[in-house]
Design an enzyme around this catalytic site. Structure first.
Site, PDB file in Angstrom:
ATOM      1  N   ASP A 144      -1.797  -7.842  -3.917  1.00 59.72           N
ATOM      2  CA  ASP A 144      -2.531  -8.334  -5.097  1.00 59.72           C
ATOM      3  C   ASP A 144      -1.867  -9.577  -5.681  1.00 59.72           C
ATOM      4  O   ASP A 144      -0.719  -9.882  -5.377  1.00 59.72           O
ATOM      5  CB  ASP A 144      -2.470  -7.281  -6.230  1.00 59.72           C
ATOM      6  CG  ASP A 144      -3.225  -6.017  -5.912  1.00 59.72           C
ATOM      7  OD1 ASP A 144      -4.133  -6.052  -5.064  1.00 59.72           O
ATOM      8  OD2 ASP A 144      -2.883  -4.986  -6.532  1.00 59.72           O
ATOM      9  N   ARG A 190       0.441   0.951  -7.849  1.00 55.86           N
ATOM     10  CA  ARG A 190       0.520   0.633  -9.278  1.00 55.86           C
ATOM     11  C   ARG A 190      -0.064   1.754 -10.132  1.00 55.86           C
ATOM     12  O   ARG A 190       0.429   2.033 -11.225  1.00 55.86           O
ATOM     13  CB  ARG A 190      -0.168  -0.705  -9.555  1.00 55.86           C
ATOM     14  CG  ARG A 190       0.592  -1.880  -8.919  1.00 55.86           C
ATOM     15  CD  ARG A 190      -0.224  -3.156  -8.885  1.00 55.86           C
ATOM     16  NE  ARG A 190      -0.706  -3.489 -10.216  1.00 55.86           N
ATOM     17  CZ  ARG A 190      -1.657  -4.402 -10.446  1.00 55.86           C
ATOM     18  NH1 ARG A 190      -2.215  -5.058  -9.432  1.00 55.86           N
ATOM     19  NH2 ARG A 190      -2.036  -4.650 -11.670  1.00 55.86           N
ATOM     20  N   ARG A 223      -2.769  -6.614   2.162  1.00 53.83           N
ATOM     21  CA  ARG A 223      -3.360  -7.623   1.275  1.00 53.83           C
ATOM     22  C   ARG A 223      -2.768  -7.438  -0.113  1.00 53.83           C
ATOM     23  O   ARG A 223      -3.356  -6.756  -0.958  1.00 53.83           O
ATOM     24  CB  ARG A 223      -4.881  -7.457   1.212  1.00 53.83           C
ATOM     25  CG  ARG A 223      -5.581  -7.713   2.546  1.00 53.83           C
ATOM     26  CD  ARG A 223      -7.071  -7.878   2.327  1.00 53.83           C
ATOM     27  NE  ARG A 223      -7.808  -7.673   3.575  1.00 53.83           N
ATOM     28  CZ  ARG A 223      -8.325  -6.514   3.971  1.00 53.83           C
ATOM     29  NH1 ARG A 223      -8.206  -5.449   3.217  1.00 53.83           N
ATOM     30  NH2 ARG A 223      -8.972  -6.435   5.114  1.00 53.83           N
TER      31      ARG A 223
END
Lengths: 257, 257
Positions: free
Chosen positions: B57, B203, B55
């Protein structure tokens, strides 16, 4: 460094997608306009004229555009570079700024320019290249393409590949190189080096080359269009987004002592 | 091929810039939503659920996302590929469509995923990479970066690099590879392969790695954040646009006979 006026050369790269081309147009975002605004801001509002080597069309990109401007700034070249990088958007990047001889003229002094037209031949189309290349779904005969490209170099009247907005009287230019560069198995650049280009000349050339690539015309057709000087014999104008101004060459180094 | 329901695997690449991420969100453009709409259109309006392996971002890209869906279409896989390529925008590309065993689940069956975070270290910033990489103006100590990366592989609790929206209880994942790939002299990819990733994990990892790269922390800091399990010790979350889901690996070939 005093604020005595001096001429600077700017080497630039840009993603032309969101711009109405190089040349200033009232009320529309342009590369020249963005640079002039940024330099004027550094000068506390005093207007600056920026001259580009090539007037790229709306949507055309550059990896090696060259421009010049006369500025009156008490900042070293590196400081101007730094300030412009901070002011300008990520789509317009200043590679270098250097003080040059006051007589330097980015367009008049250029002895050659190289444009590359990127053709993405992958079946799906690469989304990372979508802004910078033409996705050509049809199968291309690369040998035919290379054969046609090899016919192009020389000193010729390129009227057959000039679009109607082209107003220059002398349409003789010398193309020193025209070749296909294979960048990846499914990505090619069609690269053209000449001492000058007419309006839409590369995009019109690419349109005719693609007609040859898909087998709708034989390689010599490219010269027939040139010989006839008639645009109507050529292929469609290839879209702007596949085109990048790769470099501008100057015969001598123009650097202030 | 009859319109009997069958499960298809879709391999996808996308430029996530204009999308609110993979997962369907009412009223916002998403990758999953775009695919579901396109497949429903092929089915004459009948709704389709598309399941993605990762999924991604908002703003994150993919070069090798994998999804699956159950469709009822009297078209061969190649025909679905072709139709989806025609319907979907240039930013979302279907690389392949293949009929798979009905039990195939893009997310559950994945044994590893590889994400790469692109760092453009050029002084000016490359406008052609601006959408797909972080422009890092600070000088990075690549040896320190490599040293920190080498500490990461292993089976660990990655809570220290999970962001607060992460709701999963079991935060143990096995990272099989973490390394820097030099793509050009000023372009690096920080690539991570693991059997799973927590929310914002890559990230957050990159944020801490950049802290180490600029010398604000020593390489072992990366393990201290992990040991403490405390996000507040980590660096800032690196922006989404530098991240790309590169590939998803499956242990066995899931193909219908």
């Amino acid at each position: 460094v005093s604020a005595v006026p001096r001429r600077i050369r700017l080497d630039l790269a840009y993603d032309g997608t969101g711009y109405a081309g190089w040349q200033v147009q009232p009320g529309r975002p342009t590369i020249q306009g963005s640079l002039e605004e940024a330099l004027a801001r550094l000068q506390g509002g005093a207007a600056v004229r920026v001259r580009g080597a090539g007037r790229t069309d709306a949507g055309v990109h550059a990896r090696g555009q060259v421009a010049d401007a006369q500025v009156a700034l008490a900042i070293e070249d590196a400081g101007i570079t730094h300030a412009l990088r901070a002011i300008l958007p990520a789509a317009i990047r200043v590679l270098t700024v250097r003080t040059v001889d006051d007589g330097f003229h980015a367009r008049h002094d250029a002895i050659a320019k190289t444009y590359a037209y990127y053709v993405d031949r992958s079946a799906a189309g690469d989304p990372f290249l979508a802004r910078f290349s033409l996705h050509e779904r049809r199968r291309l005969d690369l040998d035919a393409l290379d054969e046609a490209l090899a016919l192009l170099p020389g000193r010729r009247d390129w009227s057959g590949f000039a679009s109607s907005p082209c107003v220059v009287a002398d349409r003789v230019r010398t193309m020193s190189a025209a070749r296909r560069v294979s960048i990846r198995p499914t990505l090619d650049a069609l690269a053209f080096t000449a001492d000058g280009f007419l309006t839409h000349m590369v995009r019109n050339l690419v349109g005719s080359l693609l007609e040859i690539g898909v087998g709708r015309a034989a390689p010599p057709r490219i010269l027939e269009v040139l010989a006839s000087g008639d645009r109507r014999l050529a292929g469609a104008t290839a879209p702007a987004h596949g085109l990048t101004l790769e470099r501008v060459d100057y015969g001598v180094t123009m650097r202030a002592p």
